[in-house]
Design an enzyme around this catalytic site. Structure first.
Site, short mmCIF file in Angstrom:
data_model
loop_
_atom_site.label_atom_id
_atom_site.label_comp_id
_atom_site.label_asym_id
_atom_site.label_seq_id
_atom_site.Cartn_x
_atom_site.Cartn_y
_atom_site.Cartn_z
N TYR A 97 40.69 31.73 34.20
CA TYR A 97 40.71 32.15 35.61
C TYR A 97 41.43 31.12 36.46
O TYR A 97 42.36 31.43 37.21
CB TYR A 97 39.26 32.35 36.06
CG TYR A 97 39.00 32.43 37.54
CD1 TYR A 97 39.27 33.58 38.27
CD2 TYR A 97 38.43 31.34 38.22
CE1 TYR A 97 38.99 33.65 39.63
CE2 TYR A 97 38.15 31.40 39.56
CZ TYR A 97 38.43 32.56 40.28
OH TYR A 97 38.14 32.61 41.62
N LYS A 156 16.98 30.46 36.19
CA LYS A 156 17.54 29.88 34.96
C LYS A 156 18.55 28.79 35.30
O LYS A 156 19.56 29.07 35.94
CB LYS A 156 18.21 30.97 34.13
CG LYS A 156 17.23 31.98 33.60
CD LYS A 156 17.91 32.96 32.67
CE LYS A 156 16.86 33.88 32.09
NZ LYS A 156 17.31 35.26 32.02
N TYR A 176 32.32 28.79 27.41
CA TYR A 176 32.00 28.45 28.80
C TYR A 176 32.17 26.93 28.98
O TYR A 176 32.01 26.15 28.04
CB TYR A 176 30.57 28.85 29.15
CG TYR A 176 30.19 28.54 30.59
CD1 TYR A 176 30.65 29.34 31.63
CD2 TYR A 176 29.39 27.44 30.91
CE1 TYR A 176 30.34 29.05 32.96
CE2 TYR A 176 29.08 27.14 32.23
CZ TYR A 176 29.55 27.95 33.24
OH TYR A 176 29.24 27.66 34.55
N1 LIG Z 1 33.28 33.98 47.11
C1 LIG Z 1 33.72 32.76 46.84
O1 LIG Z 1 33.04 31.77 47.07
C2 LIG Z 1 35.08 32.55 46.24
C3 LIG Z 1 35.35 31.28 45.71
C4 LIG Z 1 36.60 31.04 45.17
C5 LIG Z 1 37.58 32.02 45.20
N2 LIG Z 1 37.30 33.24 45.73
C6 LIG Z 1 38.39 34.24 45.71
O2 LIG Z 1 38.30 35.07 46.87
C7 LIG Z 1 38.65 36.40 46.55
C8 LIG Z 1 37.54 37.37 46.97
O3 LIG Z 1 36.33 36.96 46.38
P1 LIG Z 1 34.95 37.74 46.60
O4 LIG Z 1 33.88 36.73 46.45
O5 LIG Z 1 35.01 38.56 47.83
O6 LIG Z 1 34.93 38.67 45.31
P2 LIG Z 1 34.52 40.21 45.14
O7 LIG Z 1 34.48 40.48 43.68
O8 LIG Z 1 33.31 40.50 45.95
O9 LIG Z 1 35.75 40.98 45.81
C9 LIG Z 1 36.94 41.27 45.12
C10 LIG Z 1 37.30 42.72 45.45
O10 LIG Z 1 38.56 43.02 44.85
C11 LIG Z 1 38.52 44.33 44.36
N3 LIG Z 1 39.52 44.49 43.30
C12 LIG Z 1 39.59 43.79 42.14
N4 LIG Z 1 40.61 44.25 41.40
C13 LIG Z 1 41.19 45.26 42.10
C14 LIG Z 1 42.28 46.12 41.84
N5 LIG Z 1 42.97 46.04 40.70
N6 LIG Z 1 42.62 47.04 42.77
C15 LIG Z 1 41.90 47.13 43.93
N7 LIG Z 1 40.85 46.33 44.23
C16 LIG Z 1 40.50 45.41 43.32
C17 LIG Z 1 37.09 44.48 43.82
O11 LIG Z 1 36.73 45.86 43.69
C18 LIG Z 1 36.29 43.73 44.85
O12 LIG Z 1 35.80 44.60 45.85
C19 LIG Z 1 38.95 36.41 45.05
O13 LIG Z 1 40.34 36.29 44.87
C20 LIG Z 1 38.26 35.16 44.52
O14 LIG Z 1 38.91 34.64 43.37
C21 LIG Z 1 36.07 33.53 46.23
O1 LIG Z 2 21.58 31.83 36.93
C1 LIG Z 2 22.42 30.91 37.03
C2 LIG Z 2 23.76 31.14 37.45
C3 LIG Z 2 24.64 30.08 37.56
N1 LIG Z 2 24.23 28.81 37.28
C4 LIG Z 2 25.15 27.67 37.45
O2 LIG Z 2 25.44 27.56 38.83
C5 LIG Z 2 26.75 27.02 39.06
C6 LIG Z 2 27.52 27.92 40.00
O3 LIG Z 2 27.75 29.16 39.39
P1 LIG Z 2 28.52 30.39 40.10
O4 LIG Z 2 28.17 30.54 41.51
O5 LIG Z 2 28.25 31.58 39.27
O6 LIG Z 2 30.04 30.05 39.97
P2 LIG Z 2 30.96 28.74 39.96
O7 LIG Z 2 30.68 27.91 41.16
O8 LIG Z 2 30.84 28.03 38.67
O9 LIG Z 2 32.41 29.40 40.02
C7 LIG Z 2 32.79 30.18 41.15
O10 LIG Z 2 33.29 29.28 42.13
C8 LIG Z 2 34.29 29.85 42.85
C9 LIG Z 2 34.76 31.08 42.08
O11 LIG Z 2 36.14 30.87 41.86
C10 LIG Z 2 34.66 32.39 42.79
O12 LIG Z 2 33.40 32.55 43.34
C11 LIG Z 2 33.88 31.16 40.85
O13 LIG Z 2 34.62 30.89 39.71
C12 LIG Z 2 27.35 26.85 37.66
O14 LIG Z 2 27.15 25.52 37.28
C13 LIG Z 2 26.52 27.76 36.77
O15 LIG Z 2 26.48 27.29 35.44
C14 LIG Z 2 22.91 28.58 36.87
O16 LIG Z 2 22.51 27.42 36.59
N2 LIG Z 2 22.07 29.65 36.76
#
Ligand SMILES: NC(=O)c1ccc[n+]([C@@H]2O[C@H](COP(=O)([O-])OP(=O)(O)OC[C@H]3O[C@@H](n4cnc5c(N)ncnc54)[C@H](O)[C@@H]3O)[C@@H](O)[C@H]2O)c1
Ligand SMILES: O=c1ccn([C@@H]2O[C@H](COP(=O)(O)OP(=O)(O)O[C@H]3OC[C@](O)(CO)[C@H]3O)[C@@H](O)[C@H]2O)c(=O)[nH]1
Length: 389
Positions: free
Chosen positions: A185, A251, A335
């Protein structure tokens, strides 16, 4: 914190109403951005997604004051020829679409790479060819692991911010080996960032790249078995919310030692709003968007969420509120994890005057109040329902 007024940008210039093609508008971030744009601005949104459940309240009924400023287009950007037309008739495209839940990175690596790199290519191409501005969502995960994590455990340098603060223009991107598919990713996101940057350098694409650092709040992901698959694994906020709602132990993966900084979605959306309305300050930049003051280990997050949930639900917490699980058991083979994520805020602060304001306790209190109000009764009913024989 700087805020943009309704009619002028940060430099005092009038803001004209924009048409924004928002791809991934039906997701967590998209739903909050649509809400902000409808309630507080005069911009029009062409909302593109395969789902719209999280923005239904903005689409119906027709009598909503912004009804003529939002249109939903149900389409999959992988294979839909309507995409170019939507980008062409917009002033700006915001691309949020992605597979972005860690449970998918090592179990669906091909889908993850296609979604985060291949599927974003036409979006970048159409913006570049049609001279349209692009705000693309990347991730803090492009930084990977910190330099400090490679130092001996007892090294005093681990305490030196130079070894862990993540800076857009100077920090390296450090991923694990290829079989650690967790990094597929991050690697796909990094390559699309590089491509966008190159389009800017060679073809003049006007772009902004956003690197979110764990934005959390209401409507994030799903609660397994209620509005998502029973066996699904959402991001940590929803995993822990689900455990609390079901009165199960939270967890902790590999001891819950990884560290994260969490920012409230409403603070972060304010930063995106500033980028949208201040192109002269945002174009050509990559922005960290996070809250360096809200750092905790995942274990501390679990402890705080347990306390906050007891307060907002009025229920005592269970006797053993957490349980340890291995990452292999929880996520499967391949992972790996980011050890620590603290954003440097200098660039966003200088360009847009943005600073986050909500403490972790406060953002958890409002988010868990929402989770309790939205899901507690549905979970009670699902537990009470007799299992079909
Ligand atoms: N939430 C965070 O903290 C976080 C952190 C790092 C990066 N991001 C980035 O921000 C963006 C949005 O994240 P989010 O948390 O809202 O995720 P999310 O999964 O809630 O939203 C993504 C949306 O994109 C849509 N989508 C995916 N593939 C598609 C396709 N082929 N055609 C049309 N729609 C499509 C999904 O249906 C979904 O509604 C992502 O690019 C993610 O990588 C988010
Ligand atoms: O039940 C659980 C779930 C997760 N963990 C641990 O928590 C840490 C954070 O996990 P998560 O919020 O799922 O995701 P990450 O921060 O690792 O990655 C996200 O950050 C940004 C983004 O790009 C988009 O949102 C995504 O990749 C992690 O350490 C898990 O192992 C837990 O302990 N128990």
């Amino acid at each position: 914190m700087a805020t943009s007024s309704a009619n002028v940008d940060l430099d005092g210039n009038p803001i004209r109403p924009l048409t924004i093609c928002m791809i991934g508008a039906g997701g967590f971030i998209g739903s909050h951005l649509c809400e902000k744009l409808m309630v507080e601005t005069q911009h029009t949104v062409l909302a593109v997604d395969v789902y719209n459940d999280k923005i239904k309240h903005l689409l119906e009924p027709d009598s909503l004051p912004w009804a003529n400023r939002i249109q939903f287009h149900r389409l999959n950007i992988k294979n839909d020829s309507r995409l170019e037309g939507l980008i062409k008739c917009s002033d700006l495209t915001v691309n949020l679409a992605a597979i972005c839940t860690p449970a998918d990175y090592n179990t669906r690596p091909l889908d993850t790479i296609y979604s985060n790199f291949i599927d974003a290519l036409p979006v970048v191409k159409y913006c570049s060819e049609n001279n349209k501005r692009l705000i693309h969502f990347s991730t803090c995960e492009v930084y990977g692991k910190t330099i400090g994590s490679f130092l001996p455990q007892d090294s005093p340098l681990r305490q030196d911010p130079a070894y862990y603060i993540l800076k857009e223009d100077t920090s390296p991107c450090i991923f694990g080996s290829i079989e650690k598919q967790r990094w597929s990713y991050a690697c796909a996101k990094q390559l699309i960032e590089r491509l966008i940057y190159a389009e800017g350098a060679e073809n003049g694409l006007e772009f902004t790249i956003v690197r979110p650092f764990n934005w959390i709040g209401p409507r994030m992901d799903f609660i397994p078995g209620i509005d998502g698959p029973s066996e699904g694994v959402p991001r940590v906020l929803a995993c822990f919310s689900n455990n609390l709602l079901r009165r199960e132990p939270l967890k902790l993966v590999d001891g819950g030692e990884s560290q994260r900084t969490f920012v409230y979605i409403k603070d972060a959306i304010e930063a995106v709003h500033l980028m949208i309305e201040n192109p002269a300050r945002a174009n050509g930049h990559i922005f960290n968007v996070g809250n360096p003051n809200n750092e905790v280990t995942v274990r501390q997050l679990a402890e705080m969420m347990t306390k906050v949930y007891a307060k907002v639900s009025g229920e005592d917490s269970i006797e053993n509120p957490t349980i340890d699980v291995s990452s292999k058991e929880f996520y499967g083979e391949g992972y790996d994890d980011s050890d620590k994520r603290i954003p440097d805020m200098a660039i966003i602060n200088k360009q847009l005057g943005w600073d986050p304001k909500t403490s972790l306790w406060d953002l958890l209190e409002s988010t868990l109040t929402y989770q309790h109000r939205t899901y507690a009764e549905a979970i009670r009913q699902s537990i009470a329902k007799p299992v079909a024989s």
